[in-house]
Design a protein around this motif. Sequence first.
Motif, PDB file in Angstrom:
ATOM      1  N   THR A  28     128.112  65.886   4.032  1.00 47.44           N
ATOM      2  CA  THR A  28     126.781  66.457   4.287  1.00 47.44           C
ATOM      3  C   THR A  28     126.731  67.937   3.913  1.00 47.44           C
ATOM      4  O   THR A  28     125.801  68.396   3.243  1.00 47.44           O
ATOM      5  N   LYS A  31     126.330  69.076   0.259  1.00 44.45           N
ATOM      6  CA  LYS A  31     125.036  68.887  -0.420  1.00 44.45           C
ATOM      7  C   LYS A  31     124.198  70.150  -0.247  1.00 44.45           C
ATOM      8  O   LYS A  31     123.471  70.310   0.734  1.00 44.45           O
ATOM      9  N   LEU A  34     120.448  70.382   0.939  1.00 44.58           N
ATOM     10  CA  LEU A  34     120.119  70.160   2.345  1.00 44.58           C
ATOM     11  C   LEU A  34     120.248  71.441   3.166  1.00 44.58           C
ATOM     12  O   LEU A  34     119.662  71.556   4.245  1.00 44.58           O
ATOM     13  N   GLY A  37     116.308  76.186   1.842  1.00 46.90           N
ATOM     14  CA  GLY A  37     114.874  76.071   2.101  1.00 46.90           C
ATOM     15  C   GLY A  37     114.136  77.206   1.406  1.00 46.90           C
ATOM     16  O   GLY A  37     114.732  78.245   1.105  1.00 46.90           O
ATOM     17  N   THR A  57     110.021  74.264   1.471  1.00 41.82           N
ATOM     18  CA  THR A  57     111.073  73.247   1.693  1.00 41.82           C
ATOM     19  C   THR A  57     111.871  73.680   2.920  1.00 41.82           C
ATOM     20  O   THR A  57     112.366  74.809   2.979  1.00 41.82           O
ATOM     21  N   ARG A  58     111.983  72.785   3.858  1.00 45.41           N
ATOM     22  CA  ARG A  58     112.666  73.128   5.097  1.00 45.41           C
ATOM     23  C   ARG A  58     114.177  72.932   4.958  1.00 45.41           C
ATOM     24  O   ARG A  58     114.654  72.057   4.242  1.00 45.41           O
ATOM     25  N   VAL A  59     114.943  73.747   5.652  1.00 39.16           N
ATOM     26  CA  VAL A  59     116.396  73.564   5.744  1.00 39.16           C
ATOM     27  C   VAL A  59     116.654  72.323   6.601  1.00 39.16           C
ATOM     28  O   VAL A  59     116.204  72.226   7.738  1.00 39.16           O
ATOM     29  N   GLN A  60     117.378  71.373   6.025  1.00 35.68           N
ATOM     30  CA  GLN A  60     117.612  70.113   6.740  1.00 35.68           C
ATOM     31  C   GLN A  60     118.945  70.073   7.487  1.00 35.68           C
ATOM     32  O   GLN A  60     119.118  69.266   8.407  1.00 35.68           O
ATOM     33  N   VAL A  61     119.888  70.910   7.071  1.00 38.15           N
ATOM     34  CA  VAL A  61     121.208  70.904   7.711  1.00 38.15           C
ATOM     35  C   VAL A  61     121.594  72.322   8.093  1.00 38.15           C
ATOM     36  O   VAL A  61     121.564  73.229   7.248  1.00 38.15           O
ATOM     37  N   GLN A  62     121.948  72.487   9.358  1.00 37.16           N
ATOM     38  CA  GLN A  62     122.471  73.766   9.840  1.00 37.16           C
ATOM     39  C   GLN A  62     123.976  73.613  10.044  1.00 37.16           C
ATOM     40  O   GLN A  62     124.427  72.743  10.785  1.00 37.16           O
TER      41      GLN A  62
END
Length: 243
Positions: A28, A31, A34, A37, A57-62
């Motif tokens: 994860t 990538k 992800l 943003g 575009t939002r940040v999907q992974v912190q």
Amino acid sequence: MTKLNQILAVEKGVKSDVQRKVTDAYHTIQKTPLLSGIARSYQPIDDEGEQLPPESTRVQVQVEAVLKDVSTTLSRLFDVTATKDWANCTAKADVTVDGTVLLSGVPVTYLLFLEKQLVDLHTFVSKLPTLDPSEAWTLDENTDSWRTEPVKTTRTKKVPRNHVLAEATDKHPAQVQVYNEDVVVGYWTKVSFSGALPQRRVNELLTRVQKLQDAVKYAREEANGIEVTDRRIGEAVFGYLFG
């Protein structure tokens, strides 16, 4: 209260689950999209210019959240393994064969070693050479070997013989056929020796190995039945690593 055999029962599943989750987390965070943003808006130079909608575009992974999840996941494995290893330090049992204690207070880890060794030993004993059952064997104290009773056989030699088919006459010589006859010229006395074991001895050894195998298994089950204290190792480790 948790028992050691319960910890052993779940350990394999925990390892498999942790490996899968940590692998997923690793893939994860590789990538990049992800983790990225954007937010942008458009403003024309004047009011008559073309109007374009904003884009985002939002940040999907912190990554911090991933680290927290990995910490939680690995902490479970660290705790289960610590609980097992600490318990193994105190898990002991006697190995009893036919009512007699052969080994006293054996650690469970050594019982596991014994189990594996006895499997190999059983195979070794089962392949031991045995005496030919078609012979009668007795122990020869002089050679410390097994021996058979003496068997006497003859030694023969072929001796040429003449067989007159027709007697000689004044007109014809005698007709003679030469043939070989086996004539006894001596005697062999044979005694066979063997360093193999009687089948009954091999069976006796196999029975002993099997009894010890059973005793070790019973001891291991007894040792694994002790109550354990749950260990909390993961929180301290990952509190330091990712805190």
